[in-house]
Write a protein that holds these residues in place. Structure first.
Motif, PDB file in Angstrom:
ATOM      1  N   LYS A 120       0.829  -1.216   0.000  1.00 37.71           N
ATOM      2  CA  LYS A 120       0.000   0.000   0.000  1.00 37.71           C
ATOM      3  C   LYS A 120       0.859   1.259   0.000  1.00 37.71           C
ATOM      4  O   LYS A 120       0.624   2.198  -0.758  1.00 37.71           O
ATOM      5  N   GLY A 181      -1.529   0.951   6.978  1.00 37.97           N
ATOM      6  CA  GLY A 181      -0.497   1.778   6.355  1.00 37.97           C
ATOM      7  C   GLY A 181       0.304   2.611   7.343  1.00 37.97           C
ATOM      8  O   GLY A 181       0.961   3.584   6.969  1.00 37.97           O
ATOM      9  N   ASP A 201      -1.118  -8.095   1.888  1.00 40.68           N
ATOM     10  CA  ASP A 201      -0.605  -6.904   2.565  1.00 40.68           C
ATOM     11  C   ASP A 201       0.900  -6.973   2.830  1.00 40.68           C
ATOM     12  O   ASP A 201       1.413  -6.256   3.692  1.00 40.68           O
TER      13      ASP A 201
END
Length: 341
Positions: A120, A181, A201
């Motif tokens: 991300k 994040g 992720d």
């Protein structure tokens, strides 16, 4: 008369099942400090506890869990715990601080630490050099997850001060920090790693769950999770240390024979982080990094010293007595007692 009573009492005691003068425990209640007990890194400790191996040795063990290995070490230094279940390399640092600690039974043959980036926040990641100025999550600052991250960074020419390390623990908090994040990369262990991989992720940079990759990263065998204790504890309680080593060696051998289904029947439900399939995948990924019999490899201490020296220029390697930071004596006896686990 008194002598006759003593002889009679001694014979009666010797007749008790499992009684042995040689094995009389100097201390039956032992507190073990660990940093992230749910991790596969410490699985032998959990297996020894859940399977009753400590009890079989006459021990009443309390396990106190902390956010990371450095915190567990502080508990022993502060006197609130007797033994650490933690990373081998801490024994080197402690010797240099004048507080000798000795590892006496191995749980992990490789660090099992995985360093990966957050897709991300770093979608264009190309090399380790891209981590400069980024936030890296570790279980706790100073823990083995921090050491491994430092080592991988050093090989890419980065200093620890080139990044920001953030303590995120070893459970759901670490997973949440990546998904939100809050961190750009993570140095952590299973089951956290497998959970993040499954959900997309995490992009792996370095994976020391694989023995060959761990040897490539560190240039030799890198002993990982182990039981270590202050030298005075081992001097005063050799039979207690032997009993602890016996239990861990049995657990090491149990794990070698176990499948994922066997493990999830034994570990507490909370370890599964809500996903049994992920836990089984994580176990299968970590299994080869577990010690088969509790023995420290002959070249392991040298590898650990080299790793630490490369990230800490102040560490004077020539002042470390490698023979004083570990022993295989307890493990040899444990394997003789439990050749099949």
């Amino acid at each position: 008369m008194q002598r006759r009573h003593l002889i009679a009492g001694g014979l009666a005691a010797a007749a008790l099942p499992g009684f042995s003068f040689a094995q009389a425990l100097e201390k039956t209640k032992v507190t073990i400090a660990v940093g992230g007990k749910n991790l596969f890194y410490y699985l032998p400790l959990t297996i020894a506890e859940q399977q009753g191996y400590f009890k079989d040795e006459g021990l009443d063990v309390s396990i106190v869990d902390f956010a990371g290995g450095s915190r567990a070490l502080q508990a022993v230094v502060g006197g609130s715990a007797d033994v650490v279940s933690g990373a081998f390399e801490h024994t080197i640092n402690m010797q240099l601080k004048g507080q000798p600690m000795r590892a006496f039974v191995l749980q992990g043959a490789a660090p099992q630490v995985v360093l990966g980036v957050n897709p991300k926040t770093m979608p264009n990641y190309k090399s380790v050099a891209d981590l400069k100025g980024k936030k890296i999550g570790v279980t706790a600052p100073g823990s083995s997850t921090n050491v491994v991250a430092n080592y991988v960074l050093a090989k890419a020419g980065l200093k620890p001060s080139d990044v920001s390390f953030v303590g995120v623990g070893a459970g759901n908090g670490a997973v949440a920090a990546m998904r939100a994040g809050q961190i750009d990369a993570i140095s952590n262990l299973d089951p956290v790693i497998t959970l993040l991989l499954r959900s997309g992720d995490l992009k792996i940079i370095s994976d020391t769950r694989k023995l060959d990759e761990a040897e490539r990263v560190f240039g030799g065998p890198m002993p990982a999770g182990c039981l270590y204790a202050p030298q005075p504890f081992l001097d005063k309680h050799p039979n207690t240390a032997q009993a602890l080593a016996n239990a861990i060696v049995r657990a090491d051998k149990w794990i070698q024979q176990a499948g994922g289904g066997d493990v999830i029947k034994v570990v507490p439900e909370s370890y599964l982080l809500g996903d049994r399939a992920v836990y089984i995948d994580g176990f299968m990924a970590a299994k080869q990094a577990m010690s088969p019999d509790g023995s420290f490899p002959a070249k392991g201490p040298q590898t650990a010293l080299r790793a630490l020296a490369s990230i800490d220029p102040k560490l004077e390697a020539n002042k470390v007595d490698l023979n004083a930071i570990y022993t295989n004596e307890f493990v040899k006896k444990a394997n003789a007692k439990y050749p099949k686990g």
